[in-house]
Design an enzyme around this catalytic site. Structure first.
Site, PDB file in Angstrom:
ATOM      1  N   GLU A  92      -5.505  -7.579  10.021  1.00 23.15           N
ATOM      2  CA  GLU A  92      -4.393  -8.568   9.972  1.00 23.15           C
ATOM      3  C   GLU A  92      -3.086  -8.106  11.009  1.00 23.15           C
ATOM      4  OE1 GLU A  92      -2.598  -5.447   7.676  1.00 23.15           O
ATOM      5  OE2 GLU A  92      -4.720  -6.499   7.576  1.00 23.15           O
TER       6      GLU A  92
ATOM      7  N   GLY B  71      -4.965   6.929   2.541  1.00 18.23           N
ATOM      8  CA  GLY B  71      -5.007   8.322   2.132  1.00 18.23           C
ATOM      9  C   GLY B  71      -6.441   8.831   1.588  1.00 18.23           C
ATOM     10  N   PHE B  72      -6.935   7.833   1.105  1.00 20.55           N
ATOM     11  CA  PHE B  72      -8.475   8.173   0.651  1.00 20.55           C
ATOM     12  C   PHE B  72      -9.534   7.466   1.771  1.00 20.55           C
ATOM     13  CE2 PHE B  72      -5.562   8.113  -3.062  1.00 20.55           C
ATOM     14  CZ  PHE B  72      -6.272   9.274  -3.708  1.00 20.55           C
TER      15      PHE B  72
ATOM     16  N   ASN C 295      -3.388   2.371   6.922  1.00 14.00           N
ATOM     17  CA  ASN C 295      -2.395   2.953   6.121  1.00 14.00           C
ATOM     18  C   ASN C 295      -3.335   3.331   5.047  1.00 14.00           C
ATOM     19  OD1 ASN C 295      -0.566   3.721   4.105  1.00 14.00           O
ATOM     20  ND2 ASN C 295       0.028   1.552   3.929  1.00 14.00           N
TER      21      ASN C 295
ATOM     22  N   GLY D  36      -4.353  -1.890  -0.509  1.00 16.03           N
ATOM     23  CA  GLY D  36      -3.694  -1.655  -1.755  1.00 16.03           C
ATOM     24  C   GLY D  36      -3.653  -0.145  -2.237  1.00 16.03           C
TER      25      GLY D  36
ATOM     26  N   CYS E 218      -9.437  -1.880   3.934  1.00 13.87           N
ATOM     27  CA  CYS E 218      -8.547  -0.727   3.442  1.00 13.87           C
ATOM     28  C   CYS E 218      -9.036  -0.341   1.827  1.00 13.87           C
ATOM     29  CB  CYS E 218      -7.172  -1.071   3.436  1.00 13.87           C
ATOM     30  SG  CYS E 218      -6.204   0.547   3.242  1.00 13.87           S
ATOM     31  N   PHE E 219      -8.300  -0.677   0.685  1.00 12.26           N
ATOM     32  CA  PHE E 219      -8.649  -0.215  -0.476  1.00 12.26           C
ATOM     33  C   PHE E 219      -9.706  -0.858  -0.813  1.00 12.26           C
ATOM     34  CE2 PHE E 219      -7.826  -0.298  -4.997  1.00 12.26           C
ATOM     35  CZ  PHE E 219      -7.703   1.030  -5.222  1.00 12.26           C
TER      36      PHE E 219
ATOM     37  N   SER F   7       0.728  -1.233   0.038  1.00  7.88           N
ATOM     38  CA  SER F   7       0.048   0.048  -0.048  1.00  7.88           C
ATOM     39  C   SER F   7       0.888   1.359   0.077  1.00  7.88           C
ATOM     40  CB  SER F   7      -1.000  -0.158   1.266  1.00  7.88           C
ATOM     41  OG  SER F   7      -1.975  -1.160   1.042  1.00  7.88           O
TER      42      SER F   7
ATOM     43  N   HIS G 164      -6.691  -2.306   9.237  1.00 10.81           N
ATOM     44  CA  HIS G 164      -6.175  -3.452   9.093  1.00 10.81           C
ATOM     45  C   HIS G 164      -6.169  -4.613   9.985  1.00 10.81           C
ATOM     46  CE1 HIS G 164      -3.483  -2.497   5.353  1.00 10.81           C
ATOM     47  NE2 HIS G 164      -4.130  -1.289   5.650  1.00 10.81           N
TER      48      HIS G 164
ATOM     49  N   GLN H 256     -13.125   0.957   0.423  1.00 12.77           N
ATOM     50  CA  GLN H 256     -13.102   2.075  -0.421  1.00 12.77           C
ATOM     51  C   GLN H 256     -13.834   1.565  -1.686  1.00 12.77           C
ATOM     52  OE1 GLN H 256      -9.364   3.456  -0.969  1.00 12.77           O
ATOM     53  NE2 GLN H 256      -8.827   4.014   1.111  1.00 12.77           N
TER      54      GLN H 256
END
Length: 399
Positions: free
Chosen positions: A372, A316-317, A314, A245, A272-273, A63, A370, A276
């Protein structure tokens, strides 16, 4: 241009022969220090991570592709590097910024120094700068493009260095998941009795994610980011997982794939990704945060239970979905989408950012952080159990 040069201190790096280096932000601010890792130049988005430990997992998290990571912890590298804690096959950060690198590692698992790995893999870094001042600058001005220059490249004029930074690509609008994902499918076998099969779409997956699923009796088929629905259904999965990602979710072609997965009624879990992309698949927008969430100490509220989790993050979006009770976007708890009702399930307690989505009429949920936890706390590991429960319930319904 501002020129920030560190005061002379007797740090560990003072005992190592280093070349001059400088860090140039796109708004013109310059920090001067000394080389760390490989010699040369690199460009990326300047971001900071607040983790006090876990730098090996941070460096090898896909990421962080195309990002120059600033460590807020002042002393970095003291536990060295080992062969067990890599979260992928390489270091992914575009550059690395630390204040005081350890003179030598001290840990029974260490087999190399951090700087050995940085240099061997061509990661350009800088040390002996005021990372606290740099972090404050990024918090006030926001994440931005940056260049790190050392050796001969640092001798160019300030104007030339700044021009080079301004010509570097921006993170917003970048499609990067396909650059970090596996090119070939592979399988992580279930530990003990196999209970479920999961198709995990690799958008920048970390090694600990399929490992934690396998511990729960899941056979994980890790698939490339370019996978099609037919490739997923061919393995007859009990569930589909989208990983973390890099890049801008607005550019991700996997949104259409996810809509097909949801329409097929296959249980879905994303992190995460993957959170989104679920938001976009449901019809919500995404937006770029000012400086993002990066660290292993971010508090998140589980709205269903009222419990607070300390999480590893982690990103940024974020997903642009209304949150009930938020001063920023008050609304009803449930929202209608083309896939039925959905609710914001988790919220960041620092800034009210959406940290999770839960569909109420189809088997799908996701979180922005996250679970994990590599590195990080284990408060959110229960989410893998929730995924197991959702797949088990879906099997019973379709029996």
């Amino acid at each position: 241009m501002n020129d920030t040069t560190p005061a002379t201190t007797k740090r560990a790096s003072a005992f190592v022969s280093r070349e001059p280096a400088c860090l140039v932000l796109e708004d013109g601010r310059i920090f001067r220090g000394r080389s760390y890792g490989a010699i040369g130049m690199t460009f990326g988005e300047a971001v900071f991570s607040t983790g006090m430990s876990g730098y090996q997992e941070t460096l090898t998290d896909p990421s962080y592709h195309k990002q120059v990571v600033v460590m807020t912890a002042p002393h970095v590298g003291n536990t060295g590097m080992n062969d067990e804690d890599y979260e992928s096959g390489k270091i992914w950060v575009a550059g690395y910024v630390v204040r005081d690198p350890a003179l030598r590692p001290s840990n029974w698992r260490s087999v190399r120094t951090l700087e050995d790995d940085l240099a061997e893999q061509g990661i350009v870094g800088i040390c002996d700068i005021d990372t606290r001042a740099l972090t404050r600058h990024l918090r006030e001005r926001g994440a931005m493009r940056v260049g790190v220059f050392s050796g001969a490249d640092a001798a160019n004029s300030d104007a030339d260095l700044l021009d080079a930074v301004k010509n570097a690509p921006q993170m917003e609008g970048s499609e990067l998941a396909s650059e970090v994902a596996t090119k070939e499918a592979y399988v992580v076998e279930a530990k003990g009795e196999k209970k479920f099969t999961v198709a995990a779409v690799d958008l920048g997956i970390k090694s600990n994610t399929p490992r934690m699923m396998s511990e729960r009796g899941i056979e994980v088929h890790v698939l490339p980011a370019t996978v099609a629905l037919d490739d997923i259904t061919a393995i007859n999965p009990d569930g589909v997982f989208f990983s973390n990602g890099p890049g801008d979710p607005a550019t991700a072609p996997q949104v259409e794939l996810l809509r097909d997965v949801l329409a097929a009624g296959i249980p879905y879990f994303g992190i995460c990704f993957g959170n989104q992309l679920l938001g976009r698949a449901l019809g919500f927008g995404t937006y770029k945060l000012k400086y993002g969430h990066r660290g292993i100490n971010v508090p998140v509220l589980d709205k269903a239970s009222g419990t607070v989790e300390i999480t590893a993050q982690n990103h940024g979006f974020a997903v642009d979905a209304p949150i009930e009770g938020s001063t920023q976007a008050p609304s009803d708890a449930e929202h209608g989408t083309s896939f039925g009702r959905v609710e914001v399930s988790h919220v960041c307690l620092n800034d009210d950012v959406v940290e999770g989505l839960r569909c109420l009429d189809i088997p799908a949920f996701s979180v922005q952080y996250h679970p994990e936890a590599a590195a990080g706390p284990h408060d959110a590991a229960y989410l893998f159990d929730r995924f197991v429960e959702m797949m088990n319930d879906n099997q019973k319904v379709n029996a």
